[in-house]
Design an enzyme around this catalytic site. Structure first.
Site, PDB file in Angstrom:
ATOM      1  N   ARG A 277       1.404 -19.749   5.147  1.00 38.22           N
ATOM      2  CA  ARG A 277       0.643 -19.032   4.998  1.00 38.22           C
ATOM      3  C   ARG A 277       1.990 -18.931   6.412  1.00 38.22           C
ATOM      4  NH1 ARG A 277      -4.062 -15.075   7.191  1.00 38.22           N
ATOM      5  NH2 ARG A 277      -3.758 -14.079   4.067  1.00 38.22           N
TER       6      ARG A 277
ATOM      7  N   HIS B 133       2.886 -10.338   0.479  1.00 38.74           N
ATOM      8  CA  HIS B 133       1.407 -10.800   0.203  1.00 38.74           C
ATOM      9  C   HIS B 133       0.853 -10.471  -1.286  1.00 38.74           C
ATOM     10  CE1 HIS B 133      -2.216 -12.665   0.864  1.00 38.74           C
ATOM     11  NE2 HIS B 133      -2.579 -12.220   2.215  1.00 38.74           N
TER      12      HIS B 133
ATOM     13  N   GLN C 250      -2.529 -11.760  -2.779  1.00 39.51           N
ATOM     14  CA  GLN C 250      -3.171 -10.138  -2.056  1.00 39.51           C
ATOM     15  C   GLN C 250      -3.585  -9.823  -3.317  1.00 39.51           C
ATOM     16  OE1 GLN C 250      -5.556  -9.614   0.174  1.00 39.51           O
ATOM     17  NE2 GLN C 250      -6.575  -8.038  -0.825  1.00 39.51           N
TER      18      GLN C 250
ATOM     19  N   ASP D 265      -4.856  -0.607   5.315  1.00 39.68           N
ATOM     20  CA  ASP D 265      -4.958  -1.829   5.753  1.00 39.68           C
ATOM     21  C   ASP D 265      -4.163  -1.160   7.163  1.00 39.68           C
ATOM     22  OD1 ASP D 265      -3.979  -4.595   6.375  1.00 39.68           O
ATOM     23  OD2 ASP D 265      -1.820  -4.696   5.127  1.00 39.68           O
TER      24      ASP D 265
ATOM     25  N   CYS E 266      -7.284  -4.872   1.558  1.00 40.02           N
ATOM     26  CA  CYS E 266      -6.978  -6.508   1.591  1.00 40.02           C
ATOM     27  C   CYS E 266      -8.538  -6.859   2.844  1.00 40.02           C
ATOM     28  CB  CYS E 266      -6.235  -6.367   1.882  1.00 40.02           C
ATOM     29  SG  CYS E 266      -4.755  -5.504   4.193  1.00 40.02           S
TER      30      CYS E 266
ATOM     31  N   ARG F 288     -10.415 -13.057  -4.753  1.00 38.52           N
ATOM     32  CA  ARG F 288      -9.190 -13.829  -3.938  1.00 38.52           C
ATOM     33  C   ARG F 288      -9.147 -15.045  -4.878  1.00 38.52           C
ATOM     34  NH1 ARG F 288      -6.404 -12.774   0.949  1.00 38.52           N
ATOM     35  NH2 ARG F 288      -4.729 -14.199  -0.126  1.00 38.52           N
TER      36      ARG F 288
HETATM   37  N1   CP Z   1      -6.374 -10.736   3.453  1.00 38.66           N
HETATM   38  C1   CP Z   1      -6.393 -11.177   3.404  1.00 38.66           C
HETATM   39  O1   CP Z   1      -5.226 -12.267   3.384  1.00 38.66           O
HETATM   40  O2   CP Z   1      -7.686 -11.919   4.266  1.00 38.66           O
HETATM   41  P1   CP Z   1      -7.191 -13.472   5.602  1.00 38.66           P
HETATM   42  O3   CP Z   1      -6.252 -12.592   6.768  1.00 38.66           O
HETATM   43  O4   CP Z   1      -8.397 -13.415   5.989  1.00 38.66           O
HETATM   44  O5   CP Z   1      -6.771 -14.677   4.374  1.00 38.66           O
END
Ligand code: CP
Length: 340
Positions: free
Chosen positions: A105, A132, A135, A229, A270, A298
């Site tokens: 990330r 993402h 996701q 979001d 998300c 996920r």
């Molecule tokens: N939706 C998502 O990526 O959650 P986190 O930031 O908790 O990983």
């Protein structure tokens, strides 16, 4: 030798390949529910780099590796030499010699594309400032699980209400890749840029579906899935007041918005959510909300992706092979040494 596949952007996969990943996800989810997960990544490791905090991405990847027989390492910036005391190239090469797959990330999309270029093992994008993909692969799978009876993907209308976030970008590109109908509703300033639209339009030419971008909330009508979001991320705190003024109350997901969409509409997010900011409790806690199924998927998605990306290239030895090496090690340990 098989070519390494990375998972940086769903655009790098065909619709058929994404459907194949869905098949793996479905089978692995069933095996998890039955407590009978094949140990396809026994003794394998996943290096996880996080330049930003995470709950779902971290826990789902770590759990997926454990369930598949492997393990994951959480590598935090400041505790590893990433790009500070060591070049990204050197870190990618070293991790590739010890881990079987890398997930990162990163603050900037360029970091993940560089990692993928330098690494000799599959690299998975766990969120960047652009997209993402892990996701949205979970999201579209969740939509299939909750698809209204009698409909196919080509009939599904997904309405994203809010800012052009990294999730919005991936959702727009994945849904149009799958031939679905995607709408973003937001004030003009927060609508998807032309570069994203061109990608979606090319998907639509190939796979069908449609794209609508508007500031008119009437576009929620007949939506199968309403998605939202956060209105601002941690690095946009100084814009919070301006963003609240732009989105509230028109673009807040309320029961009235869900009613306007119709009885069939499900609510998705998300997460993390700012409750009673972009969505009211009356929606996120309602029977129409599928946010926790989405979060659970996920884990389903990470299992499918890890198997899809590593199993063609990573070999898991047989019990007989392990036994052979065990015997050899015993012989070495039992060797009589001439003491000096
Ligand atoms: N939706 C998502 O990526 O959650 P986190 O930031 O908790 O990983």
């Amino acid at each position: 030798m098989s070519k390494i596949r990375h998972f940086i952007d769903t655009q790098e996969f065909s619709k058929e390949e994404l459907l194949q990943i869905f098949d793996l996800m479905s089978t692995l989810k069933e095996s998890r529910k039955q407590g009978a997960i094949p140990q396809l990544l026994r003794n394998k490791s996943l290096a996880m780099i996080f330049e930003e905090p995470s709950t779902r991405t971290r826990v789902s990847f770590e759990t997926a590796m454990t369930l598949l027989g492997g393990h994951a390492l959480y590598l935090k910036p400041g505790e590893i030499h990433l790009g500070v005391r060591e070049s990204l190239f050197d870190t990618a090469k070293v991790l590739s010699r010890m881990a079987d797959v890398i997930m990162a990330r990163t603050l900037f999309h360029k970091t993940i594309t560089d990692l993928a270029e330098f690494a000799d093992v599959p690299v998975i994008n766990g969120l960047t400032d652009y997209n993402h993909p892990t996701q949205v692969i979970a999201d579209v799978f969740t939509m299939i699980e909750h698809m209204p009876f009698g409909k196919g993907l080509e009939d599904i209308k997904v309405v994203f209400i809010g800012d052009r976030t990294n999730v919005c970008s991936s959702l727009m590109h994945m849904t149009t890749k799958m031939g679905m109908h995607f709408t973003q509703i937001a004030p003009v300033k927060y609508q998807a840029p032309g570069e994203w639209v061109r990608i979606a339009e090319s998907n639509i030419r190939e796979n069908g579906g449609s794209l609508t971008i508007t500031d008119n909330m009437n576009a929620v009508e007949d939506a199968d899935f309403i998605y939202t979001d956060l209105w601002w991320w941690v690095d946009q705190e100084d814009e919070a007041e301006e963003r609240v003024a732009a989105f509230k109350p028109t673009y807040q997901v309320t029961s009235a918005v869900m009613e306007m969409a119709g009885k069939q509409a499900k609510f998705m997010h998300c997460l993390p959510a700012s409750r009673n900011v972009e969505v009211l409790d009356e929606v996120i806690d309602s029977p129409a909300s599928i946010v926790f199924d989405e979060a659970e998927n996920r884990l389903t998605a990470q299992m499918g992706l890890l198997v899809y990306l590593t199993c063609p290239t990573v070999r898991v030895g047989t019990k007989e092979e392990e036994e052979k090496y065990h015997e050899k090690i015993e012989q070495i340990l039992n060797r009589e040494l001439i003491m000096m």
